[in-house]
Structures are given as C-alpha cells and as structure tokens.
Scaffold this motif. Sequence first.
Motif, PDB file in Angstrom:
ATOM      1  N   TRP A   8      21.377 -42.149  32.754  1.00 12.18           N
ATOM      2  CA  TRP A   8      22.272 -41.500  33.721  1.00 12.18           C
ATOM      3  C   TRP A   8      22.067 -42.084  35.115  1.00 12.18           C
ATOM      4  O   TRP A   8      23.033 -42.355  35.842  1.00 12.18           O
ATOM      5  N   THR A   9      20.806 -42.298  35.482  1.00 13.09           N
ATOM      6  CA  THR A   9      20.498 -42.842  36.801  1.00 13.09           C
ATOM      7  C   THR A   9      21.054 -44.254  36.942  1.00 13.09           C
ATOM      8  O   THR A   9      21.608 -44.616  37.992  1.00 13.09           O
ATOM      9  N   ARG A  10      20.924 -45.040  35.899  1.00 12.67           N
ATOM     10  CA  ARG A  10      21.467 -46.409  35.936  1.00 12.67           C
ATOM     11  C   ARG A  10      22.988 -46.386  36.113  1.00 12.67           C
ATOM     12  O   ARG A  10      23.546 -47.163  36.909  1.00 12.67           O
ATOM     13  N   LEU A  11      23.662 -45.497  35.397  1.00  7.67           N
ATOM     14  CA  LEU A  11      25.119 -45.422  35.531  1.00  7.67           C
ATOM     15  C   LEU A  11      25.511 -44.971  36.936  1.00  7.67           C
ATOM     16  O   LEU A  11      26.462 -45.495  37.522  1.00  7.67           O
ATOM     17  N   ALA A  12      24.769 -44.009  37.485  1.00  6.08           N
ATOM     18  CA  ALA A  12      25.050 -43.569  38.852  1.00  6.08           C
ATOM     19  C   ALA A  12      24.845 -44.701  39.844  1.00  6.08           C
ATOM     20  O   ALA A  12      25.612 -44.860  40.807  1.00  6.08           O
ATOM     21  N   ASP A  13      23.822 -45.508  39.617  1.00  9.16           N
ATOM     22  CA  ASP A  13      23.586 -46.669  40.487  1.00  9.16           C
ATOM     23  C   ASP A  13      24.736 -47.665  40.377  1.00  9.16           C
ATOM     24  O   ASP A  13      25.200 -48.204  41.392  1.00  9.16           O
ATOM     25  N   LEU A  14      25.191 -47.922  39.156  1.00 12.30           N
ATOM     26  CA  LEU A  14      26.306 -48.847  38.971  1.00 12.30           C
ATOM     27  C   LEU A  14      27.579 -48.316  39.627  1.00 12.30           C
ATOM     28  O   LEU A  14      28.418 -49.094  40.090  1.00 12.30           O
ATOM     29  N   ALA A  15      27.701 -47.011  39.656  1.00 10.90           N
ATOM     30  CA  ALA A  15      28.856 -46.389  40.304  1.00 10.90           C
ATOM     31  C   ALA A  15      28.704 -46.336  41.824  1.00 10.90           C
ATOM     32  O   ALA A  15      29.635 -45.899  42.515  1.00 10.90           O
ATOM     33  N   ASP A  30      23.660 -41.597  47.830  1.00 10.41           N
ATOM     34  CA  ASP A  30      22.316 -41.012  47.848  1.00 10.41           C
ATOM     35  C   ASP A  30      21.701 -40.860  46.449  1.00 10.41           C
ATOM     36  O   ASP A  30      20.717 -40.145  46.301  1.00 10.41           O
ATOM     37  N   ARG A  31      22.296 -41.525  45.453  1.00  6.00           N
ATOM     38  CA  ARG A  31      21.789 -41.451  44.070  1.00  6.00           C
ATOM     39  C   ARG A  31      21.601 -40.000  43.626  1.00  6.00           C
ATOM     40  O   ARG A  31      20.655 -39.673  42.890  1.00  6.00           O
ATOM     41  N   HIS A  32      22.502 -39.116  44.073  1.00  7.27           N
ATOM     42  CA  HIS A  32      22.385 -37.699  43.742  1.00  7.27           C
ATOM     43  C   HIS A  32      22.941 -37.460  42.346  1.00  7.27           C
ATOM     44  O   HIS A  32      24.155 -37.348  42.145  1.00  7.27           O
ATOM     45  N   LEU A  33      22.043 -37.395  41.360  1.00  5.55           N
ATOM     46  CA  LEU A  33      22.451 -37.379  39.964  1.00  5.55           C
ATOM     47  C   LEU A  33      23.263 -36.139  39.586  1.00  5.55           C
ATOM     48  O   LEU A  33      24.271 -36.271  38.867  1.00  5.55           O
ATOM     49  N   PRO A  34      22.890 -34.929  40.026  1.00  4.07           N
ATOM     50  CA  PRO A  34      23.693 -33.762  39.620  1.00  4.07           C
ATOM     51  C   PRO A  34      25.157 -33.858  40.059  1.00  4.07           C
ATOM     52  O   PRO A  34      26.059 -33.523  39.273  1.00  4.07           O
ATOM     53  N   SER A  35      25.406 -34.326  41.265  1.00  2.00           N
ATOM     54  CA  SER A  35      26.797 -34.416  41.711  1.00  2.00           C
ATOM     55  C   SER A  35      27.536 -35.522  40.962  1.00  2.00           C
ATOM     56  O   SER A  35      28.740 -35.404  40.676  1.00  2.00           O
ATOM     57  N   PHE A  36      26.827 -36.599  40.616  1.00  2.00           N
ATOM     58  CA  PHE A  36      27.457 -37.642  39.821  1.00  2.00           C
ATOM     59  C   PHE A  36      27.828 -37.102  38.444  1.00  2.00           C
ATOM     60  O   PHE A  36      28.940 -37.362  37.938  1.00  2.00           O
ATOM     61  N   GLN A  37      26.933 -36.362  37.817  1.00  2.00           N
ATOM     62  CA  GLN A  37      27.225 -35.819  36.497  1.00  2.00           C
ATOM     63  C   GLN A  37      28.391 -34.830  36.549  1.00  2.00           C
ATOM     64  O   GLN A  37      29.219 -34.796  35.626  1.00  2.00           O
ATOM     65  N   ASP A  38      28.471 -34.054  37.618  1.00  2.00           N
ATOM     66  CA  ASP A  38      29.619 -33.150  37.775  1.00  2.00           C
ATOM     67  C   ASP A  38      30.923 -33.947  37.835  1.00  2.00           C
ATOM     68  O   ASP A  38      31.915 -33.594  37.184  1.00  2.00           O
ATOM     69  N   ALA A  39      30.915 -35.022  38.609  1.00  2.00           N
ATOM     70  CA  ALA A  39      32.113 -35.865  38.731  1.00  2.00           C
ATOM     71  C   ALA A  39      32.426 -36.566  37.412  1.00  2.00           C
ATOM     72  O   ALA A  39      33.595 -36.745  37.056  1.00  2.00           O
ATOM     73  N   ALA A  95      28.556 -49.598  30.448  1.00  2.00           N
ATOM     74  CA  ALA A  95      27.328 -48.833  30.642  1.00  2.00           C
ATOM     75  C   ALA A  95      27.498 -47.401  30.140  1.00  2.00           C
ATOM     76  O   ALA A  95      26.571 -46.818  29.544  1.00  2.00           O
ATOM     77  N   ASP A  96      28.655 -46.839  30.382  1.00  2.00           N
ATOM     78  CA  ASP A  96      28.976 -45.505  29.859  1.00  2.00           C
ATOM     79  C   ASP A  96      28.897 -45.514  28.336  1.00  2.00           C
ATOM     80  O   ASP A  96      28.219 -44.687  27.719  1.00  2.00           O
ATOM     81  N   THR A  97      29.553 -46.461  27.707  1.00  2.00           N
ATOM     82  CA  THR A  97      29.560 -46.550  26.246  1.00  2.00           C
ATOM     83  C   THR A  97      28.147 -46.712  25.698  1.00  2.00           C
ATOM     84  O   THR A  97      27.779 -46.075  24.694  1.00  2.00           O
ATOM     85  N   ALA A  98      27.352 -47.541  26.345  1.00  2.00           N
ATOM     86  CA  ALA A  98      25.990 -47.792  25.871  1.00  2.00           C
ATOM     87  C   ALA A  98      25.130 -46.529  25.866  1.00  2.00           C
ATOM     88  O   ALA A  98      24.182 -46.421  25.073  1.00  2.00           O
TER      89      ALA A  98
END
Length: 217
Positions: free
Chosen positions: A31-38, A42-51, A89-92
């Motif tokens: 999840w962190t890697r995908l957020a970084d690629l996106a 601020d690499r805020h993982l919870p808000s990325f997962q919500d989106a 990356a999502d598919t992986a």
Amino acid sequence: MTRTYDSRTGVEALILDYNGVAGLQPPTAMWTRLADLAEWPDRHLPSFQDAFWAPRNAYDAGQLSDLAYWAKVLGHHPGPRWLRTLRDADTAMWTHTDPCVLDILYRARAARLPMVLLSNAPAHLSNVLDATDWRRELMDDALYSARLGLCKPDPAAYEHALAATGADDPGRVLFVDDREDNCRAAAELGLRTLHYTGQPAELAAQLLPVIAERIDS
C-alpha cells in the motif's frame, strides 16, 4: 460468522471468492509503495486508501476505465506512462495467493468437484488472474465483476455463477467469501455459505468431507 452443514446432504459445486480467500490481502508495504507511486501528499496512507476505495466499486463493475478511475483517486488525469505504472502496481497487490487454500482446492479438483471463481475485480486484474496456472487448472469458469457489469452482492452475480457450476439446486452449492454481506446475499438465494475469516482450516472443514465422499463414490 461461519455456517457449517452436514456433508451427507451433499455439496455438488463450489463458488469461491478470490481476494481474501484464495488471494492474500496486500501488506502495508505494498500500500505504501502504491501511495508513493501516486505521489500522495505527505505519504498519508489512510487518506490514500480512502481515495483508492471510494470509486472502486464502479471500477470493479467496469463503469470506469483505468484512466477514469485513477483520475478520481488522484484528482487529476495521470499521463499514459504514469497510468500504466499505477495500474500495474495496483494489480500486483492482488496477485499473491494462499498456498494452504490452493492445496485444499487442488484436492477438490482431484475429486472432480466443479468450482467457479466469482470475484469483484477490474478488467486488467481479471486478465492477469485468468493467465495464472492455478486459475486455469482449478476453475471450471471465472466470473469477474468488470465483465459481468455488476458486483457482489448483486443477486445477478450469484445467478451467473450458479449457472456456471451446472448445479440445479443452489442448496447443493457452497459459496465462500470473506465478506459477510456477500455471504448473506448468497444465502438469500438459497446457496450454502461459508464466511471465510482467513483460516484455511475453516475451508478444509467444509470441503474435505465432500472430497472424501466424492472419492469414495
């Protein structure tokens, strides 16, 4: 909740969810890697997962293209190369399988138990899963939401899967899913259900007596 049944009443086919059953949930590192690629702020993982999840049902149902989905996640359109990177990356994240679950399914296959995969999955992931050895070797058919144009728990998804098993009686078909709402919808159509909570022993307890019956018969 796990529902159990006396195997003497007979199970003639299996309908199986993918993610959370045969497929493993992605770890935080992915999840962190995908957020970084996106390039998430601020690499805020919870808000990325919500989106990530907000438009996912429409994406899984084939109502959004890869570009339209990621534009909703990011808030803007990514370029072609960035889009491919994000999609891949999502598919992986969703292609790692549980060897213990697959071992049980291979035993069921050896006993000639008909099996159908029923998964909420976007088009690209569907294509990747269809190309795997385990999918080709284990499943009589695989139904994906992006191809059906609808997602579980829509009753029509289960009706398509039931037809694919070839079974006449839904009461002789076991449906396995890690989401209780999906199991509840299947039960309303008369299917047997197992709400899978990540323990292969749960699946083994349901299928091994069925496998033994089919081998002995």
